[in-house]
Design a protein around this motif. Structure first.
Motif, PDB file in Angstrom:
ATOM      1  N   MET A  52       5.584   9.709  -1.553  1.00 32.91           N
ATOM      2  CA  MET A  52       5.246   8.447  -2.180  1.00 32.91           C
ATOM      3  C   MET A  52       4.663   8.714  -3.559  1.00 32.91           C
ATOM      4  N   SER A  53       5.355   8.256  -4.570  1.00 27.53           N
ATOM      5  CA  SER A  53       4.891   8.432  -5.942  1.00 27.53           C
ATOM      6  C   SER A  53       4.117   7.199  -6.378  1.00 27.53           C
ATOM      7  N   ALA A  54       3.784   7.151  -7.644  1.00 27.23           N
ATOM      8  CA  ALA A  54       3.095   5.978  -8.190  1.00 27.23           C
ATOM      9  C   ALA A  54       4.048   4.814  -8.425  1.00 27.23           C
ATOM     10  N   ALA A  55       5.341   5.021  -8.172  1.00 25.72           N
ATOM     11  CA  ALA A  55       6.338   3.995  -8.481  1.00 25.72           C
ATOM     12  C   ALA A  55       6.043   2.637  -7.846  1.00 25.72           C
ATOM     13  N   PRO A  56       5.662   2.569  -6.553  1.00 27.68           N
ATOM     14  CA  PRO A  56       5.376   1.240  -5.982  1.00 27.68           C
ATOM     15  C   PRO A  56       4.226   0.529  -6.679  1.00 27.68           C
ATOM     16  N   ILE A  57       3.199   1.290  -7.097  1.00 27.66           N
ATOM     17  CA  ILE A  57       2.089   0.690  -7.831  1.00 27.66           C
ATOM     18  C   ILE A  57       2.594   0.136  -9.151  1.00 27.66           C
ATOM     19  N   LEU A  58       3.376   0.935  -9.856  1.00 24.88           N
ATOM     20  CA  LEU A  58       3.918   0.501 -11.143  1.00 24.88           C
ATOM     21  C   LEU A  58       4.847  -0.697 -10.970  1.00 24.88           C
ATOM     22  N   ASP A  59       5.647  -0.699  -9.904  1.00 26.48           N
ATOM     23  CA  ASP A  59       6.548  -1.819  -9.656  1.00 26.48           C
ATOM     24  C   ASP A  59       5.767  -3.122  -9.495  1.00 26.48           C
ATOM     25  N   ARG A  60       4.657  -3.063  -8.757  1.00 31.73           N
ATOM     26  CA  ARG A  60       3.852  -4.267  -8.554  1.00 31.73           C
ATOM     27  C   ARG A  60       3.246  -4.730  -9.879  1.00 31.73           C
ATOM     28  N   MET A  61       2.711  -3.800 -10.640  1.00 31.36           N
ATOM     29  CA  MET A  61       2.079  -4.173 -11.904  1.00 31.36           C
ATOM     30  C   MET A  61       3.102  -4.699 -12.899  1.00 31.36           C
ATOM     31  N   ARG A  62       4.285  -4.081 -12.940  1.00 30.09           N
ATOM     32  CA  ARG A  62       5.330  -4.559 -13.854  1.00 30.09           C
ATOM     33  C   ARG A  62       5.776  -5.971 -13.505  1.00 30.09           C
ATOM     34  N   ALA A  63       5.689  -6.303 -12.216  1.00 34.97           N
ATOM     35  CA  ALA A  63       6.080  -7.638 -11.767  1.00 34.97           C
ATOM     36  C   ALA A  63       4.940  -8.650 -11.932  1.00 34.97           C
ATOM     37  N   GLY A  64       3.819  -8.193 -12.502  1.00 37.19           N
ATOM     38  CA  GLY A  64       2.696  -9.087 -12.710  1.00 37.19           C
ATOM     39  C   GLY A  64       1.832  -9.297 -11.487  1.00 37.19           C
ATOM     40  N   ARG A  65       2.018  -8.438 -10.474  1.00 40.79           N
ATOM     41  CA  ARG A  65       1.232  -8.551  -9.250  1.00 40.79           C
ATOM     42  C   ARG A  65       0.188  -7.444  -9.195  1.00 40.79           C
ATOM     43  N   PRO A  66      -0.950  -7.689  -8.560  1.00 38.05           N
ATOM     44  CA  PRO A  66      -1.975  -6.652  -8.483  1.00 38.05           C
ATOM     45  C   PRO A  66      -1.651  -5.600  -7.425  1.00 38.05           C
ATOM     46  N   ALA A  67      -1.999  -4.366  -7.707  1.00 33.65           N
ATOM     47  CA  ALA A  67      -1.959  -3.281  -6.719  1.00 33.65           C
ATOM     48  C   ALA A  67      -3.404  -3.018  -6.316  1.00 33.65           C
ATOM     49  N   ILE A  68      -3.694  -3.106  -5.018  1.00 35.48           N
ATOM     50  CA  ILE A  68      -5.072  -2.967  -4.557  1.00 35.48           C
ATOM     51  C   ILE A  68      -5.225  -1.705  -3.717  1.00 35.48           C
ATOM     52  N   GLY A  69      -6.372  -1.045  -3.903  1.00 34.44           N
ATOM     53  CA  GLY A  69      -6.595   0.227  -3.241  1.00 34.44           C
ATOM     54  C   GLY A  69      -7.886   0.267  -2.444  1.00 34.44           C
ATOM     55  N   LEU A  70      -7.865   1.051  -1.380  1.00 36.42           N
ATOM     56  CA  LEU A  70      -9.034   1.308  -0.546  1.00 36.42           C
ATOM     57  C   LEU A  70      -9.652   2.624  -0.989  1.00 36.42           C
ATOM     58  N   THR A  71     -10.917   2.598  -1.367  1.00 41.65           N
ATOM     59  CA  THR A  71     -11.587   3.808  -1.812  1.00 41.65           C
ATOM     60  C   THR A  71     -12.055   4.627  -0.613  1.00 41.65           C
ATOM     61  N   VAL A  72     -11.866   5.935  -0.696  1.00 43.21           N
ATOM     62  CA  VAL A  72     -12.239   6.849   0.389  1.00 43.21           C
ATOM     63  C   VAL A  72     -13.389   7.729  -0.069  1.00 43.21           C
ATOM     64  N   ARG A  73     -14.529   7.595   0.616  1.00 42.92           N
ATOM     65  CA  ARG A  73     -15.692   8.446   0.330  1.00 42.92           C
ATOM     66  C   ARG A  73     -16.118   9.258   1.539  1.00 42.92           C
ATOM     67  N   LEU A  74     -15.779   8.787   2.724  1.00 43.28           N
ATOM     68  CA  LEU A  74     -16.299   9.359   3.960  1.00 43.28           C
ATOM     69  C   LEU A  74     -15.244  10.070   4.790  1.00 43.28           C
ATOM     70  N   THR A  75     -14.074   9.462   4.922  1.00 39.69           N
ATOM     71  CA  THR A  75     -13.055   9.919   5.863  1.00 39.69           C
ATOM     72  C   THR A  75     -12.328  11.155   5.365  1.00 39.69           C
ATOM     73  N   ARG A  76     -12.261  12.174   6.212  1.00 37.12           N
ATOM     74  CA  ARG A  76     -11.549  13.396   5.861  1.00 37.12           C
ATOM     75  C   ARG A  76     -10.178  13.470   6.504  1.00 37.12           C
ATOM     76  N   SER A  77      -9.906  12.572   7.417  1.00 40.57           N
ATOM     77  CA  SER A  77      -8.636  12.567   8.133  1.00 40.57           C
ATOM     78  C   SER A  77      -7.581  11.768   7.383  1.00 40.57           C
TER      79      SER A  77
END
Length: 258
Positions: free
Chosen positions: A1-26
């Motif tokens: 999985m590359s950054a392409a799906p994120i870029l596709d959403r942004m190019r279409a004017g839609r937000p790409a949202i992410g979950l930040t990981v600070r604790l989970t190692r799995s």
């Protein structure tokens, strides 16, 4: 999985949202992100004790389930950036970028020549480790990599135009929490300076063909407003916050009902 799906959403004017990981190692956190409707995980090395091997495990799971992995490294000069990219990370988030020179360094370590100076090693997860001729691999790897510069200070905002103008930068990402500390209003997310900074980042990023990002917003309403203002890359909350809030709400409800 590359950054392409994120870029596709942004190019279409839609937000790409992410979950930040600070604790989970799995790597299971990548599946949690997908199941909860996130487009990517952002592993936060700046504010955690997570190491490169944990990032590698998360990235490998993400590669298999359709979630991109971004990593916020410890600093602009973090020496692990090349190894993280070689391990399949979809993009690097550089904290506290304040100058054009720092932005150029970010691009240099993430992009191949002629734009950057990243070393070519071969055997990349993007190609399932199959040998791919450099003439084909290099542009594909560059296109699959997101370079995100965080602006989190008064100095960074003052140099915003020059940072956004650096070729190879994809996203100008406003760090709300540290910006508020920088102007002496820590925690005041409703301060007018925040909305003004978001508007300026959106305006400057758009003018230079970049995308605007935002992190550090504490509520759904605040994040939704940032999206309405033009932010296209946004992190929701981190796994530790979600765990504490969810567990607390459940325990409080149980005690109230018993």
């Amino acid at each position: 999985m590359s950054a392409a799906p994120i870029l596709d959403r942004m190019r279409a004017g839609r937000p790409a949202i992410g979950l930040t990981v600070r604790l989970t190692r799995s790597g299971e956190i990548a599946r949690v992100a997908r199941a909860s409707g996130h487009d990517f995980v952002r592993v936060d090395l700046q504010h955690s004790l997570l190491g490169a091997e944990a990032v590698g495990h998360i990235t490998q799971t993400a590669l298999g389930c359709g979630i991109a992995t971004l990593v916020r490294v410890r600093s602009v000069t973090d020496p692990d950036v090349p190894a993280l990219l070689d391990a399949g990370v979809s993009g690097i988030v550089f904290p506290d970028v304040e100058t054009e020179e720092q932005a150029r360094h970010c691009v240099r370590v993430c992009r191949f020549a002629p734009l950057g100076g990243r070393s070519y090693g071969g055997g990349y997860p993007l190609f399932d480790y199959r040998p791919v001729p450099p003439a084909e691999a290099l542009p594909a790897l560059d296109a699959a990599t997101l370079v995100v510069c965080m602006v989190e200070s008064v100095r960074g905002l003052a140099n915003l135009e020059r940072i956004a103008a650096v070729p190879g930068v994809d996203v100008i990402h406003l760090g709300v929490s540290d910006l508020l500390m920088s102007i002496g209003h820590a925690g005041e997310t409703g301060h007018p300076a925040v909305a003004a900074a978001i508007d300026r980042v959106v305006e400057v990023a758009t003018a230079h063909g970049r995308y605007a990002g935002c992190g550090g917003s504490p509520t759904v309403a605040h994040q939704a407003e940032a999206i309405r203002r033009g932010v296209r890359l946004l992190t929701t909350r981190n796994d530790l916050n979600f765990l504490v809030d969810g567990a607390t709400a459940w325990a409080d409800a149980l005690r109230a009902a018993s």
